[in-house]
Design an enzyme around this catalytic site. Structure first.
Site, PDB file in Angstrom:
ATOM      1  N   HIS A 242       0.824  -1.213   0.000  1.00 47.82           N
ATOM      2  CA  HIS A 242       0.000   0.000   0.000  1.00 47.82           C
ATOM      3  C   HIS A 242       0.865   1.274   0.000  1.00 47.82           C
ATOM      4  CE1 HIS A 242       0.996   0.866   4.201  1.00 47.82           C
ATOM      5  NE2 HIS A 242       1.001  -0.446   4.352  1.00 47.82           N
TER       6      HIS A 242
ATOM      7  N   HIS B 222      11.652  -1.587 -12.665  1.00 50.57           N
ATOM      8  CA  HIS B 222      11.458  -3.044 -12.741  1.00 50.57           C
ATOM      9  C   HIS B 222      11.585  -3.618 -11.328  1.00 50.57           C
ATOM     10  CE1 HIS B 222      13.110  -7.167 -14.368  1.00 50.57           C
ATOM     11  NE2 HIS B 222      12.029  -7.312 -13.623  1.00 50.57           N
TER      12      HIS B 222
HETATM   13  C1  ACO Z   1      12.832 -12.713 -14.968  1.00 46.04           C
HETATM   14  C2  ACO Z   1      14.250 -12.165 -14.680  1.00 46.04           C
HETATM   15  O1  ACO Z   1      15.233 -12.778 -15.007  1.00 46.04           O
HETATM   16  S1  ACO Z   1      14.348 -10.644 -13.890  1.00 46.04           S
HETATM   17  C3  ACO Z   1      16.081 -10.305 -13.662  1.00 46.04           C
HETATM   18  C4  ACO Z   1      16.509 -10.472 -12.234  1.00 46.04           C
HETATM   19  N1  ACO Z   1      17.950 -10.176 -12.141  1.00 46.04           N
HETATM   20  C5  ACO Z   1      18.535  -9.742 -11.041  1.00 46.04           C
HETATM   21  O2  ACO Z   1      17.903  -9.594 -10.012  1.00 46.04           O
HETATM   22  C6  ACO Z   1      19.984  -9.421 -11.173  1.00 46.04           C
HETATM   23  C7  ACO Z   1      20.469  -8.494 -10.052  1.00 46.04           C
HETATM   24  N2  ACO Z   1      21.889  -8.229 -10.230  1.00 46.04           N
HETATM   25  C8  ACO Z   1      22.817  -8.477  -9.271  1.00 46.04           C
HETATM   26  O3  ACO Z   1      22.521  -8.924  -8.152  1.00 46.04           O
HETATM   27  C9  ACO Z   1      24.250  -8.135  -9.680  1.00 46.04           C
HETATM   28  O4  ACO Z   1      25.110  -9.047  -9.036  1.00 46.04           O
HETATM   29  C10 ACO Z   1      24.604  -6.657  -9.351  1.00 46.04           C
HETATM   30  C11 ACO Z   1      23.927  -5.746 -10.385  1.00 46.04           C
HETATM   31  C12 ACO Z   1      24.177  -6.233  -7.972  1.00 46.04           C
HETATM   32  C13 ACO Z   1      26.113  -6.429  -9.400  1.00 46.04           C
HETATM   33  O5  ACO Z   1      26.603  -6.813 -10.635  1.00 46.04           O
HETATM   34  P1  ACO Z   1      28.088  -6.287 -11.080  1.00 46.04           P
HETATM   35  O6  ACO Z   1      28.059  -4.796 -11.193  1.00 46.04           O
HETATM   36  O7  ACO Z   1      28.461  -7.068 -12.308  1.00 46.04           O
HETATM   37  O8  ACO Z   1      28.995  -6.601  -9.830  1.00 46.04           O
HETATM   38  P2  ACO Z   1      29.998  -7.818  -9.595  1.00 46.04           P
HETATM   39  O9  ACO Z   1      29.412  -9.122 -10.017  1.00 46.04           O
HETATM   40  O10 ACO Z   1      31.313  -7.397 -10.169  1.00 46.04           O
HETATM   41  O11 ACO Z   1      30.091  -7.848  -8.004  1.00 46.04           O
HETATM   42  C14 ACO Z   1      30.706  -6.811  -7.266  1.00 46.04           C
HETATM   43  C15 ACO Z   1      30.774  -7.268  -5.805  1.00 46.04           C
HETATM   44  O12 ACO Z   1      29.439  -7.320  -5.266  1.00 46.04           O
HETATM   45  C16 ACO Z   1      29.131  -8.666  -4.841  1.00 46.04           C
HETATM   46  N3  ACO Z   1      27.756  -8.936  -5.250  1.00 46.04           N
HETATM   47  C17 ACO Z   1      27.230  -8.861  -6.500  1.00 46.04           C
HETATM   48  N4  ACO Z   1      25.916  -9.114  -6.478  1.00 46.04           N
HETATM   49  C18 ACO Z   1      25.603  -9.378  -5.192  1.00 46.04           C
HETATM   50  C19 ACO Z   1      24.387  -9.711  -4.555  1.00 46.04           C
HETATM   51  N5  ACO Z   1      23.233  -9.795  -5.242  1.00 46.04           N
HETATM   52  N6  ACO Z   1      24.397  -9.892  -3.210  1.00 46.04           N
HETATM   53  C20 ACO Z   1      25.570  -9.787  -2.500  1.00 46.04           C
HETATM   54  N7  ACO Z   1      26.758  -9.463  -3.076  1.00 46.04           N
HETATM   55  C21 ACO Z   1      26.776  -9.264  -4.397  1.00 46.04           C
HETATM   56  C22 ACO Z   1      30.130  -9.576  -5.579  1.00 46.04           C
HETATM   57  O13 ACO Z   1      30.342 -10.757  -4.847  1.00 46.04           O
HETATM   58  C23 ACO Z   1      31.348  -8.673  -5.618  1.00 46.04           C
HETATM   59  O14 ACO Z   1      31.959  -8.692  -4.351  1.00 46.04           O
HETATM   60  P3  ACO Z   1      33.576  -8.633  -4.199  1.00 46.04           P
HETATM   61  O15 ACO Z   1      33.977  -7.295  -4.799  1.00 46.04           O
HETATM   62  O16 ACO Z   1      33.785  -8.722  -2.718  1.00 46.04           O
HETATM   63  O17 ACO Z   1      34.095  -9.789  -4.979  1.00 46.04           O
END
Ligand code: ACO
Length: 199
Positions: A125, A134
């Protein structure tokens, strides 16, 4: 209805159209290598007639969806909901927004144009979401959360009540957001921490 984009996201839009007996007239993609999706043929010609036709954008990337929406000269299809989504009659959902299966949108929520409320997501809400947001599958926004234009809330993330998240923010998968987040931040973890900014 036309669908612009023949991506994975478009496949779920096709499902929604079929679940509501909405006729899919054209599916268009500018990628010449994509000729078919779920048995529908994909056209490639983007002409004035198409750009004046009411179209849902089957593009998952928020910034690309915004850029393509600007081609459509005000012709936006109404929002579409999967029949299993629960949408309050007191919620306001703007044009071009897609509400996926089992999503819930509660009373007084306001959702802008061309947003994606993905499978099983919860928008509680009084939340206010600007255009091109998204909310990924199985993520939850508690009451009164505000989300700026173009922000992506990752799969399985949670945002506690009353939080404001800026524009073009990326919330990582599974993050738990307990503080306000500025524009362009990338946030991961529980509790959510900013790891960088992307312009
Ligand atoms: C229907 C569908 O498919 S809808 C799509 C749904 N998709 C998603 O939800 C994707 C969300 N994206 C993520 O979680 C990605 O990991 C992002 C955008 C947060 C980061 O991606 P990038 O910019 O490529 O970062 P990268 O992979 O280099 O990670 C950087 C640091 O953050 C950490 N990290 C990345 N993602 C996460 C996460 N979700 N949770 C915790 N830590 C994370 C990595 O381990 C890394 O740590 P380090 O520096 O200690 O090694």
């Amino acid at each position: 209805m036309n669908i612009y984009g023949a991506s994975g996201h478009s496949k779920v839009i096709i499902d929604i159209a079929k679940s509501n007996n909405i006729l899919i007239e054209n599916i268009i993609d500018d990628d010449l290598s994509v000729n078919e999706i779920l048995g529908y043929s994909v056209k490639h010609k983007v002409d004035e007639e198409l750009l004046a036709s009411k179209t849902i954008l089957g593009i998952g990337n928020n910034s690309i969806r915004k850029r393509v929406s600007e081609l459509f000269k005000g012709a936006i299809h109404q929002a579409i909901f999967h029949h299993s989504a629960v949408v309050s009659p007191f919620a306001i959902i703007d044009c071009g927004t897609v509400i996926m299966p089992n999503a819930s949108i509660n009373a007084n929520a306001e959702i802008g144009k061309h947003c994606i409320i993905n499978t099983g997501a919860i928008v509680e809400h009084d939340c206010v979401l600007e255009d091109f947001v998204h909310i990924s599958p199985n993520s939850s926004l508690a009451g009164g959360v505000k989300i700026g234009e173009g922000t992506h809330v990752g799969i399985g993330a949670s945002v506690i009540q009353g939080i404001s998240i800026g524009k073009w923010v990326t919330i990582g998968a599974g993050a738990v957001i307990i503080k306000d987040i500025p524009d362009n931040a990338v946030v991961v973890g529980n509790p959510g921490r900013i790891i960088k900014y992307i312009e």
